[in-house]
Design an enzyme around this catalytic site. Structure first.
Site, PDB file in Angstrom:
ATOM      1  N   ARG A  86      50.760  45.125  48.121  1.00 19.88           N
ATOM      2  CA  ARG A  86      51.431  45.487  46.860  1.00 19.88           C
ATOM      3  C   ARG A  86      52.944  45.253  46.959  1.00 19.88           C
ATOM      4  O   ARG A  86      53.479  44.345  46.347  1.00 19.88           O
ATOM      5  CB  ARG A  86      51.117  46.952  46.510  1.00 19.88           C
ATOM      6  CG  ARG A  86      51.528  47.359  45.099  1.00 19.88           C
ATOM      7  CD  ARG A  86      53.002  47.647  44.942  1.00 19.88           C
ATOM      8  NE  ARG A  86      53.461  48.732  45.808  1.00 19.88           N
ATOM      9  CZ  ARG A  86      54.745  49.048  45.942  1.00 19.88           C
ATOM     10  NH1 ARG A  86      55.687  48.379  45.298  1.00 19.88           N
ATOM     11  NH2 ARG A  86      55.126  50.022  46.754  1.00 19.88           N
ATOM     12  N   HIS A  98      59.336  55.220  53.899  1.00 26.08           N
ATOM     13  CA  HIS A  98      59.023  53.896  53.352  1.00 26.08           C
ATOM     14  C   HIS A  98      60.336  53.103  53.409  1.00 26.08           C
ATOM     15  O   HIS A  98      61.131  53.137  52.466  1.00 26.08           O
ATOM     16  CB  HIS A  98      58.529  54.086  51.913  1.00 26.08           C
ATOM     17  CG  HIS A  98      58.223  52.836  51.175  1.00 26.08           C
ATOM     18  ND1 HIS A  98      56.947  52.444  50.844  1.00 26.08           N
ATOM     19  CD2 HIS A  98      59.022  51.860  50.672  1.00 26.08           C
ATOM     20  CE1 HIS A  98      56.967  51.315  50.174  1.00 26.08           C
ATOM     21  NE2 HIS A  98      58.228  50.940  50.054  1.00 26.08           N
ATOM     22  N   CYS A 144      61.778  44.075  46.303  1.00 25.15           N
ATOM     23  CA  CYS A 144      61.534  44.741  45.023  1.00 25.15           C
ATOM     24  C   CYS A 144      62.121  43.887  43.910  1.00 25.15           C
ATOM     25  O   CYS A 144      63.282  43.489  43.991  1.00 25.15           O
ATOM     26  CB  CYS A 144      62.166  46.128  45.011  1.00 25.15           C
ATOM     27  SG  CYS A 144      62.067  46.893  43.382  1.00 25.15           S
TER      28      CYS A 144
HETATM   29  C1  LIG Z   1      60.503  50.202  44.282  1.00 20.47           C
HETATM   30  C2  LIG Z   1      59.313  49.386  43.877  1.00 20.47           C
HETATM   31  O1  LIG Z   1      59.036  48.365  44.463  1.00 20.47           O
HETATM   32  S1  LIG Z   1      58.349  49.982  42.581  1.00 20.47           S
HETATM   33  C3  LIG Z   1      57.245  48.632  42.206  1.00 20.47           C
HETATM   34  C4  LIG Z   1      57.883  47.574  41.350  1.00 20.47           C
HETATM   35  N1  LIG Z   1      58.078  48.030  39.992  1.00 20.47           N
HETATM   36  C5  LIG Z   1      57.049  48.120  39.111  1.00 20.47           C
HETATM   37  O2  LIG Z   1      55.910  47.739  39.387  1.00 20.47           O
HETATM   38  C6  LIG Z   1      57.349  48.736  37.777  1.00 20.47           C
HETATM   39  C7  LIG Z   1      57.179  47.730  36.679  1.00 20.47           C
HETATM   40  N2  LIG Z   1      57.451  48.373  35.404  1.00 20.47           N
HETATM   41  C8  LIG Z   1      56.529  48.453  34.421  1.00 20.47           C
HETATM   42  O3  LIG Z   1      55.407  48.005  34.549  1.00 20.47           O
HETATM   43  C9  LIG Z   1      56.993  49.056  33.123  1.00 20.47           C
HETATM   44  O4  LIG Z   1      58.329  49.416  33.230  1.00 20.47           O
HETATM   45  C10 LIG Z   1      56.187  50.294  32.681  1.00 20.47           C
HETATM   46  C11 LIG Z   1      54.777  49.913  32.362  1.00 20.47           C
HETATM   47  C12 LIG Z   1      56.204  51.366  33.757  1.00 20.47           C
HETATM   48  C13 LIG Z   1      56.834  50.880  31.435  1.00 20.47           C
HETATM   49  O5  LIG Z   1      57.137  49.814  30.564  1.00 20.47           O
HETATM   50  P1  LIG Z   1      57.414  50.066  29.010  1.00 20.47           P
HETATM   51  O6  LIG Z   1      57.754  48.755  28.411  1.00 20.47           O
HETATM   52  O7  LIG Z   1      58.394  51.167  28.852  1.00 20.47           O
HETATM   53  O8  LIG Z   1      55.989  50.574  28.547  1.00 20.47           O
HETATM   54  P2  LIG Z   1      55.429  50.888  27.104  1.00 20.47           P
HETATM   55  O9  LIG Z   1      54.568  52.086  27.251  1.00 20.47           O
HETATM   56  O10 LIG Z   1      56.537  50.903  26.076  1.00 20.47           O
HETATM   57  O11 LIG Z   1      54.472  49.628  26.801  1.00 20.47           O
HETATM   58  C14 LIG Z   1      54.997  48.333  26.587  1.00 20.47           C
HETATM   59  C15 LIG Z   1      53.903  47.307  26.818  1.00 20.47           C
HETATM   60  O12 LIG Z   1      53.474  47.369  28.190  1.00 20.47           O
HETATM   61  C16 LIG Z   1      52.069  47.655  28.261  1.00 20.47           C
HETATM   62  N3  LIG Z   1      51.843  48.574  29.376  1.00 20.47           N
HETATM   63  C17 LIG Z   1      52.385  49.790  29.556  1.00 20.47           C
HETATM   64  N4  LIG Z   1      51.914  50.319  30.690  1.00 20.47           N
HETATM   65  C18 LIG Z   1      51.074  49.435  31.236  1.00 20.47           C
HETATM   66  C19 LIG Z   1      50.284  49.451  32.406  1.00 20.47           C
HETATM   67  N5  LIG Z   1      50.274  50.479  33.246  1.00 20.47           N
HETATM   68  N6  LIG Z   1      49.526  48.361  32.671  1.00 20.47           N
HETATM   69  C20 LIG Z   1      49.529  47.296  31.832  1.00 20.47           C
HETATM   70  N7  LIG Z   1      50.257  47.233  30.710  1.00 20.47           N
HETATM   71  C21 LIG Z   1      51.026  48.311  30.411  1.00 20.47           C
HETATM   72  C22 LIG Z   1      51.762  48.309  26.928  1.00 20.47           C
HETATM   73  O13 LIG Z   1      50.398  48.187  26.628  1.00 20.47           O
HETATM   74  C23 LIG Z   1      52.648  47.536  25.997  1.00 20.47           C
HETATM   75  O14 LIG Z   1      52.066  46.263  25.779  1.00 20.47           O
HETATM   76  P3  LIG Z   1      52.356  45.413  24.424  1.00 20.47           P
HETATM   77  O15 LIG Z   1      53.813  45.093  24.424  1.00 20.47           O
HETATM   78  O16 LIG Z   1      51.491  44.212  24.605  1.00 20.47           O
HETATM   79  O17 LIG Z   1      51.962  46.323  23.312  1.00 20.47           O
HETATM   80  C1  LIG Z   2      57.233  52.300  45.315  1.00 20.95           C
HETATM   81  C2  LIG Z   2      58.109  51.703  46.366  1.00 20.95           C
HETATM   82  O1  LIG Z   2      57.894  50.554  46.692  1.00 20.95           O
HETATM   83  C3  LIG Z   2      59.120  52.539  46.986  1.00 20.95           C
HETATM   84  C4  LIG Z   2      60.440  51.874  47.310  1.00 20.95           C
HETATM   85  O2  LIG Z   2      60.509  50.838  47.987  1.00 20.95           O
HETATM   86  O3  LIG Z   2      61.446  52.435  46.893  1.00 20.95           O
END
Ligand SMILES: CC(=O)SCCNC(=O)CCNC(=O)[C@H](O)C(C)(C)COP(=O)(O)OP(=O)(O)OC[C@H]1O[C@@H](n2cnc3c(N)ncnc32)[C@H](O)[C@@H]1OP(=O)(O)O
Ligand SMILES: CC(=O)CC(=O)O
Length: 302
Positions: free
Chosen positions: A17, A207, A240
């Site tokens: 992931r 992490h 990320c």
């Molecule tokens: C530190 C790290 O590495 S963390 C990991 C990396 N980061 C991520 O994976 C986070 C990615 N971010 C996201 O996916 C988004 O910000 C979300 C889903 C959390 C929130 O996004 P928002 O745009 O605010 O969601 P909102 O509820 O308004 O929905 C917008 C659209 O996304 C879709 N959507 C929302 N949640 C999801 C979901 N969990 N899975 C699939 N589609 C989704 C909705 O259906 C909607 O689709 P549409 O435009 O076709 O109608």
């Molecule tokens: C969800 C995560 O991937 C955590 C991080 O790297 O901050």
């Protein structure tokens, strides 16, 4: 300060992931092979995908397909579920452990999940209720615990507050993310001074990304404070999408080598793990970042 090393460390493998969310062209079949190879190497906890928006992170769009294709009865497969939609999709393919994720930085939280920290906690209430109704356990992540790409230094007190909110929601564990790999041993100790005064060590995991080459030292610092769960990514894959320049997680192979040197049990076959890392890196047309993996390869090719 307690300086007792744990006798056993649980590895949470996040390469499929956290690693692959940053790689553009990985086939569904290669993901399935990777997760199967990691399980064959003895890893029991594998974050297998993310049920996030495919518009935000297209690399994880095939998570349902990947997870449906896996038959790994002895492996705990987990997945990121930022909201109820993600939770329902993860449940539909049999995921028994969700991971919810927020941050100790407002700016990062907005960039990553499009809401404030408080809003994220409110969204998670629905996810927790769904999880409870379906007997699914939930892990929490706090990103940017040692620094933020947008806000800079992060006050450990903020990490404490967010971690306590996740635990109060019902998370069985909080994983502390050094998302941009900026931390040093002193900062880890200072953070843990604050957290461990209020939270039992058994409820915390680390992490750590390795952008500045500090992850192993930081993990050793956390182990000495009694932390016994470590997230890592095979071959050091990853980064990320919302933290420009951040490199991958600490390589699992390097953590295993550290644990072996310390006499800490982990249950993982290092040779098979390294092979899993080489296989996914071959698919990605690159070498593992893991120094241990490179050293093992050189030994066998000399
Ligand atoms: C530190 C790290 O590495 S963390 C990991 C990396 N980061 C991520 O994976 C986070 C990615 N971010 C996201 O996916 C988004 O910000 C979300 C889903 C959390 C929130 O996004 P928002 O745009 O605010 O969601 P909102 O509820 O308004 O929905 C917008 C659209 O996304 C879709 N959507 C929302 N949640 C999801 C979901 N969990 N899975 C699939 N589609 C989704 C909705 O259906 C909607 O689709 P549409 O435009 O076709 O109608
Ligand atoms: C969800 C995560 O991937 C955590 C991080 O790297 O901050």
């Amino acid at each position: 300060m307690n300086n007792t090393l744990p006798s056993h460390v649980r590895i949470v493998e996040v390469g499929a992931r956290d690693g692959l969310q940053n790689e553009s062209a990985v086939s569904t079949q290669d993901k399935i092979k990777l997760i199967t190879a990691l399980a064959d190497a003895g890893i029991t906890d594998i974050e297998a995908g993310a049920f996030v928006s495919p518009k935000w992170v297209p690399q994880m769009a095939d998570s349902s397909e990947v997870i449906s294709a896996l038959t790994l009865p002895n492996t705990n497969l987990t997945a990121l579920t930022p909201n109820l939609k993600g939770a329902a999709a993860a449940h539909a393919v049999g995921i028994k452990e969700f991971a919810i994720f927020t941050a100790a930085s407002e700016a990062f939280c907005q960039k990553n999940i499009n809401c404030s920290i408080d809003e994220s906690i409110a969204r998670f209430e629905d996810v927790m209720a769904f999880a409870k109704a379906h007997n699914i356990r939930v892990r929490g992540y706090v990103s940017c615990v040692l620094g933020c790409p947008y806000e800079g230094d992060i006050d450990p007190q903020r990490v404490l507050e967010v971690s306590q909110k996740l635990l109060a929601l019902g998370c069985y564990e909080v994983s502390l993310g050094d998302t941009i790999g900026i931390g040093t041993a002193k900062k880890v100790d200072e953070l843990l001074d604050v957290l461990l005064a209020h939270i039992d060590k058994s409820l915390l995991a680390v992490h750590f990304h390795d952008t500045y080459g500090q992850a192993l030292t930081n993990i050793y610092t956390a182990l000495k404070r009694g932390i016994a769960t470590v997230d890592s990514a095979v071959a050091g894959l990853g980064g990320c999408p919302y933290a420009k320049g951040a490199s991958g997680n600490v390589a699992t192979e390097d953590v295993i080598y550290l644990l072996q040197g310390l006499g800490i049990n982990h249950g993982i076959d290092l040779q098979r793990l390294a092979q899993a890392g080489w296989a996914i890196c071959t698919a990605l047309n690159k070498q593992p970042v893991s120094k241990v993996s490179l050293a093992l390869k050189n030994q066998t090719t000399d």
